[in-house]
Design a protein around this motif. Structure first.
Motif, mmCIF file in Angstrom:
data_model
loop_
_atom_site.group_PDB
_atom_site.id
_atom_site.type_symbol
_atom_site.label_atom_id
_atom_site.label_comp_id
_atom_site.label_asym_id
_atom_site.label_seq_id
_atom_site.Cartn_x
_atom_site.Cartn_y
_atom_site.Cartn_z
ATOM 1 N N VAL A 92 0.866 -1.184 0.000
ATOM 2 C CA VAL A 92 0.000 0.000 0.000
ATOM 3 C C VAL A 92 0.901 1.231 0.000
ATOM 4 C CG1 VAL A 92 -1.958 -1.076 1.160
ATOM 5 C CG2 VAL A 92 -0.202 0.039 2.518
ATOM 6 N N ARG A 93 0.354 2.327 -0.452
ATOM 7 C CA ARG A 93 1.096 3.583 -0.427
ATOM 8 C C ARG A 93 0.688 4.352 0.822
ATOM 9 N NH1 ARG A 93 4.418 5.395 -4.035
ATOM 10 N NH2 ARG A 93 3.662 4.044 -5.681
ATOM 11 N N THR A 94 1.682 4.773 1.597
ATOM 12 C CA THR A 94 1.420 5.519 2.826
ATOM 13 C C THR A 94 0.996 6.944 2.470
ATOM 14 O OG1 THR A 94 3.683 6.361 3.056
ATOM 15 C CG2 THR A 94 3.197 4.183 4.031
ATOM 16 N N PRO A 95 0.446 7.703 3.427
ATOM 17 C CA PRO A 95 0.094 9.106 3.159
ATOM 18 C C PRO A 95 1.281 9.945 2.689
ATOM 19 C CG PRO A 95 -0.941 8.369 5.182
ATOM 20 C CD PRO A 95 -0.010 7.269 4.745
ATOM 21 N N ASN A 96 2.504 9.521 3.053
ATOM 22 C CA ASN A 96 3.702 10.241 2.614
ATOM 23 C C ASN A 96 4.187 9.803 1.244
ATOM 24 O OD1 ASN A 96 3.743 11.664 5.019
ATOM 25 N ND2 ASN A 96 5.131 10.211 6.007
ATOM 26 N N GLY A 97 3.499 8.819 0.647
ATOM 27 C CA GLY A 97 3.852 8.387 -0.700
ATOM 28 C C GLY A 97 4.783 7.195 -0.761
ATOM 29 N N TYR A 98 5.165 6.654 0.388
ATOM 30 C CA TYR A 98 6.056 5.497 0.401
ATOM 31 C C TYR A 98 5.253 4.205 0.262
ATOM 32 C CZ TYR A 98 9.510 8.766 2.180
ATOM 33 O OH TYR A 98 10.353 9.829 2.337
ATOM 34 N N LEU A 99 5.885 3.216 -0.360
ATOM 35 C CA LEU A 99 5.251 1.894 -0.427
ATOM 36 C C LEU A 99 5.536 1.137 0.859
ATOM 37 C CD1 LEU A 99 5.901 0.683 -4.074
ATOM 38 C CD2 LEU A 99 3.728 1.345 -3.042
ATOM 39 N N GLN A 100 4.515 0.476 1.375
ATOM 40 C CA GLN A 100 4.646 -0.279 2.617
ATOM 41 C C GLN A 100 3.957 -1.628 2.452
ATOM 42 O OE1 GLN A 100 3.150 1.847 6.002
ATOM 43 N NE2 GLN A 100 3.396 0.125 7.377
ATOM 44 N N GLN A 101 4.582 -2.645 2.985
ATOM 45 C CA GLN A 101 4.004 -3.988 2.941
ATOM 46 C C GLN A 101 2.819 -4.066 3.907
ATOM 47 O OE1 GLN A 101 6.734 -7.489 2.715
ATOM 48 N NE2 GLN A 101 5.915 -7.887 4.747
#
Length: 106
Positions: A43-52
């Motif tokens: 998923v993409r975090t609110p900061n734009g990073y991809l996270q498992q």
């Protein structure tokens, strides 16, 4: 699967807690895998990073638990190769095995 294990003599009343543990791990693994199939693993975090997503580690953890139970019940090829038949199982030992067990006296 329980009927097969029972017929093989690998599942008795005393094994119910272990088998229930396997079943619970299987249910959790399957639920996590279905989520991953539908939604993906990132998923993409609110900061734009991809996270498992957490379901990845849930699936991996429960698969490891399932495999440990599988080994206990002889459900893997290597575990099945270690299952030894009891008396009256119809299996006969070879002469060398008998010799080694008897300390040289046949």
């Amino acid at each position: 699967m329980s009927k097969t294990l029972e017929a093989m003599g690998l599942l008795t009343e005393m094994d119910m807690a272990a088998f229930a543990g396997y079943c619970q791990a299987y249910a959790r693994w399957r639920e996590a895998e279905e989520f991953l199939t539908q939604h993906g693993s990132m998923v993409r975090t609110p900061n734009g990073y991809l996270q498992q997503v957490p379901q990845v580690s849930i699936a991996q953890t429960n698969l490891k638990i399932m495999l440990k139970f599988c080994e206990q019940f002889g459900l893997t090829p290597s575990a099945r190769s270690r299952i030894v038949g009891g008396e009256g199982s119809g299996e006969t030992e070879d002469e060398m095995e008998q010799l080694l067990e008897s300390g040289g006296d046949l």
